[in-house]
Design a protein around this motif. Structure first.
Motif, PDB file in Angstrom:
ATOM      1  N   MET A   1       0.841  -1.445   0.797  1.00 23.37           N
ATOM      2  CA  MET A   1      -0.011   0.130  -0.039  1.00 23.37           C
ATOM      3  C   MET A   1       0.515   0.986   0.012  1.00 23.37           C
ATOM      4  SD  MET A   1      -3.544  -0.775   2.816  1.00 23.37           S
ATOM      5  CE  MET A   1      -4.090   0.963   2.788  1.00 23.37           C
ATOM      6  N   VAL A   2       2.275   1.304   0.451  1.00 22.53           N
ATOM      7  CA  VAL A   2       3.031   1.887   0.349  1.00 22.53           C
ATOM      8  C   VAL A   2       2.647   2.515  -0.961  1.00 22.53           C
ATOM      9  CG1 VAL A   2       5.570   2.751   0.456  1.00 22.53           C
ATOM     10  CG2 VAL A   2       4.563   2.061   2.112  1.00 22.53           C
ATOM     11  N   GLY A   3       2.855   2.000  -2.154  1.00 21.90           N
ATOM     12  CA  GLY A   3       3.338   2.368  -3.052  1.00 21.90           C
ATOM     13  C   GLY A   3       2.204   3.575  -4.003  1.00 21.90           C
ATOM     14  N   LEU A   4       0.995   3.247  -3.292  1.00 23.82           N
ATOM     15  CA  LEU A   4      -0.241   4.247  -3.213  1.00 23.82           C
ATOM     16  C   LEU A   4       0.486   5.958  -3.286  1.00 23.82           C
ATOM     17  CD1 LEU A   4      -2.970   2.916  -1.559  1.00 23.82           C
ATOM     18  CD2 LEU A   4      -2.739   2.882  -3.862  1.00 23.82           C
ATOM     19  N   TYR A   5       1.902   5.814  -2.052  1.00 25.11           N
ATOM     20  CA  TYR A   5       1.995   7.073  -1.784  1.00 25.11           C
ATOM     21  C   TYR A   5       2.500   8.574  -2.856  1.00 25.11           C
ATOM     22  CZ  TYR A   5       0.454   7.203   2.912  1.00 25.11           C
ATOM     23  OH  TYR A   5      -0.316   6.541   4.200  1.00 25.11           O
TER      24      TYR A   5
END
Length: 275
Positions: free
Chosen positions: A228-232
């Motif tokens: 989910m860090v990729g969404l940043y």
């Protein structure tokens, strides 16, 4: 006590070389990301193309970590660090050639990101050797905070440089930072023998590890959180189209991209200071 420990980290000569090389390459990478965002959007006028090209600065690392990470154990780590940075300097130098076709630019970018996998693996394995005991934890904290700071500076400076000169100039400067980092690794680190490869991980072991993680709810939750860090990075990928929509220039593109790592710097400092 905390300040004294941090000074002890910088008292290690080889760590200083790794730390400085990291700062150079991280700042140079952010210059290149701003340049690529402006260059691709300027050529295509497409937010989708700009976002896809920005994604190429991250996505190939997923495959590279699996396929190329083992090189860090097959060769001496100093050589892996120096050679991968030298190779990336050459490739980014080619990317800086004005008028290079977009498919060629994207292809070179994929190779540059793939080379980051063995580089990251070698660096991660080397740090515990340079910083034994509690120094390792402090070294990681220092690298995290200063690395994020270098991202902020690189993004902001990249926007100004692209606005003042051209995207190709920013890419050329990124090539220079890779070259300088490679020289720091080559001459700032002592030569060590390659790691013991008798326990080299194969495809079957890798698959067993994936199955093991998938079967453990706690580990599975951690993996999902990491994904989910990729969404940043989505706002960063859309910085160039958004800046164009509000009639702003490349300097604003750099500032928009710098907002995310600036928040990370402040968050890391607050965590270290109060937690």
């Amino acid at each position: 006590m905390r300040d004294r420990t941090l000074r002890q980290v910088f008292a290690v000569r080889e760590y200083r070389a790794v730390w400085l090389a990291d700062l150079l390459s991280v700042a140079g990478d952010q210059l290149a990301r701003v340049a690529l965002a402006v260059l691709v959007y300027g050529r295509t006028g497409s937010a989708a193309w700009a976002a896809a090209t920005y994604a190429l600065t991250f996505l190939p690392a997923i495959v590279g970590g699996v396929l190329l990470g083992g090189l860090a154990d097959r060769f001496p780590r100093r050589e892996v660090l120096a050679v991968t940075d030298a190779a990336r300097a050459v490739l980014v130098g080619v990317m800086a050639v004005p008028g290079l076709p977009l498919p060629a630019l994207c292809g070179l970018l994929v190779v540059v990101v793939l080379l980051g996998a063995p580089h990251t693996a070698a660096r991660g394995a080397l740090l515990p050797e340079l910083l034994p005991g509690d120094l390792y934890e402090r070294g990681l904290a220092v690298s995290q905070i200063t690395g994020q700071t270098a991202q902020v500076v690189g993004f902001a400076a990249g926007g100004l440089l692209v606005a003042a000169v051209s995207p190709s100039s920013a890419l050329a400067l990124n090539a220079v930072t890779f070259l300088a980092a490679g020289l720091l690794f080559r001459f700032g680190l002592a030569r060590r023998p390659r790691a013991d490869t008798t326990t080299r991980t194969g495809a079957r072991d890798l698959l067993a590890g994936v199955v093991d993680i998938a079967g453990d709810p706690r580990r599975r939750a951690l993996v999902v959180l990491v994904w989910m860090v990729g969404l940043y990075v989505v706002p960063e990928a859309l910085a160039a189209p958004y800046a164009d929509q509000i009639d702003a220039g490349p300097a604003v593109v750099g500032l928009l991209m710098a907002a995310d790592p600036l928040g990370s710097v402040l968050g890391a400092w607050l965590f270290v200071r109060f937690v």
